[in-house]
Enzyme design. Structure first.
Site, PDB file in Angstrom:
ATOM      1  N   GLU A 136      13.780  19.095 -21.145  1.00 38.00           N
ATOM      2  CA  GLU A 136      13.633  20.497 -21.549  1.00 38.00           C
ATOM      3  C   GLU A 136      12.842  20.604 -22.850  1.00 38.00           C
ATOM      4  OE1 GLU A 136      14.147  23.199 -20.006  1.00 38.00           O
ATOM      5  OE2 GLU A 136      15.232  22.429 -18.285  1.00 38.00           O
ATOM      6  N   TYR A 158      17.995  29.102 -24.814  1.00 37.93           N
ATOM      7  CA  TYR A 158      17.556  28.697 -23.481  1.00 37.93           C
ATOM      8  C   TYR A 158      17.917  27.234 -23.197  1.00 37.93           C
ATOM      9  CZ  TYR A 158      14.817  26.520 -19.986  1.00 37.93           C
ATOM     10  OH  TYR A 158      14.480  25.740 -18.925  1.00 37.93           O
ATOM     11  N   ASP A 206      13.969  30.956 -18.659  1.00 37.82           N
ATOM     12  CA  ASP A 206      12.642  30.597 -19.170  1.00 37.82           C
ATOM     13  C   ASP A 206      11.636  31.628 -18.630  1.00 37.82           C
ATOM     14  OD1 ASP A 206      12.166  29.922 -16.540  1.00 37.82           O
ATOM     15  OD2 ASP A 206      11.515  27.876 -16.938  1.00 37.82           O
TER      16      ASP A 206
END
Ligand code: SF4
Length: 332
Positions: A40, A121, A139
């Site tokens: 990520e 996030y 996202d």
């Protein structure tokens, strides 16, 4: 609409699953939080195609969070070279050390959020994918798909998160989130969604409107200021003088050519051999390359033939390429 939409999306994911080194296939045990977190962070502002080989190299070198926590700062920054957004690499080290110290990743999005460099996030994505929490990880792909399903022109996170949460199943919510990320990346693309291939067509209000690409409304583009700086190439005995940039600020802690201060206008009276233009998040830069006879600042001599091992970020790697191709032209 919600349960059916989720079921259609999951089925599409099962049928079209993209095998990526940080993912577990539908039905397999969840991936390790270390791999989810690392992917990520790498994927922020960087494409899957670029990240994939770099991720594999990174986990081969540091297979666990403990190994990464014990790594030298400079080694991690060098390994990160070329991926850009170097604050991410600095936060990566800080986060790895914090996680190793506490004996592992926490398992909730609220606790993950407390770690260095982990925003809302990323915390939600790790919690959902690695720990099965119903955490709405939004996202840009997820945001676009949900905005279109609901025909929303304006789609702030506060509106999208509860809509995503409504769709998340109790079991493997991360699969649905990854399914939606994939749909946004491959089918529900920003400018030209391939609605005819989309499993959610029958559920989609934007498709029903006949103009799906109009949702959500495009963001107003910021005008980036433009800057100039000089970079100095000093060569001696087949070696070039490199410095390490200050830990804080632009390209902090990275190996680099020495540079001047940045200015708004081109530096005067420079005998530049060429210019490298580079776009950062908040500004663009013309880096004027100067061949200098004296070294600038504290640094070290790096063999020119081994410059790839110096871990230069893209801006300075391109500067080095420019100098080397100029020398080759002169020698020809
Ligand atoms: S039908 Fe079209 S607009 Fe709607 S989710 Fe699918 S690709 Fe996106």
């Amino acid at each position: 609409m919600t349960a059916n939409t989720a079921a259609l999306l999951i089925q599409h994911y099962v049928d079209n699953f993209r095998r990526l080194p940080w993912r577990a296939a539908p039905g397999e045990p969840a991936p390790e939080p270390y791999r989810v977190w690392l992917s990520e962070v790498m994927l922020q502002q960087t494409t899957v195609a670029t990240v994939r080989p770099r991720f594999e190299r990174f986990v081969e070198r540091w297979p666990t969070i403990e190994a990464l926590a014990a790594a030298r700062h400079e080694d991690v920054l060098s390994e990160w070279a070329g991926l850009g957004y170097y604050a991410r690499a600095r936060n990566l080290i800080a986060c790895a050390r914090a996680v190793a110290e506490r004996g592992g990743f926490p398992s909730t999005s609220v606790e993950l959020r407390q770690l260095p460099g982990i925003g809302a996030y990323t915390a939600a994505a790790i919690a959902a994918i690695a720990f099965g929490e119903r955490a709405p990880a939004v996202d840009t792909n997820v945001q676009r798909v949900i905005a279109r399903l609901h025909r929303l022109r304006h789609a702030p996170r506060e509106i999208i998160e509860p809509l995503l949460l409504d769709m998340l199943p109790a079991a493997r919510p991360g699969d649905l989130i990854q399914a939606m990320m994939d749909l946004g990346a491959t089918i529900c693309r920003p400018r030209s969604p391939s609605c005819q291939e989309c499993p959610l067509r029958s559920e989609c209000a934007a498709f029903a409107s006949g103009a799906p690409a109009q949702f959500p409304a495009p963001k107003v583009k910021r005008v980036r200021p433009h800057r100039h700086a000089a970079a100095y190439w000093t060569e001696w005995n087949g070696q070039v003088w490199l410095v390490r940039r200050p830990a804080k600020g632009l390209l902090g802690g990275m190996a680099a050519l020495p540079t001047s201060e940045m200015t708004e206008t081109p530096p005067r009276n420079l005998n530049s051999i060429g210019v490298v233009r580079h776009v950062f998040t908040h500004f663009s830069l013309d880096l004027h390359i100067i061949v200098a006879s004296e070294t600038v600042g504290d640094g070290w001599w790096q063999p020119v033939a081994g410059i790839d091992e110096a871990g230069l970020p893209t801006l300075f790697r391109r500067a080095a390429e420019l100098v080397m191709s100029a020398s080759e032209r002169r020698a020809a």
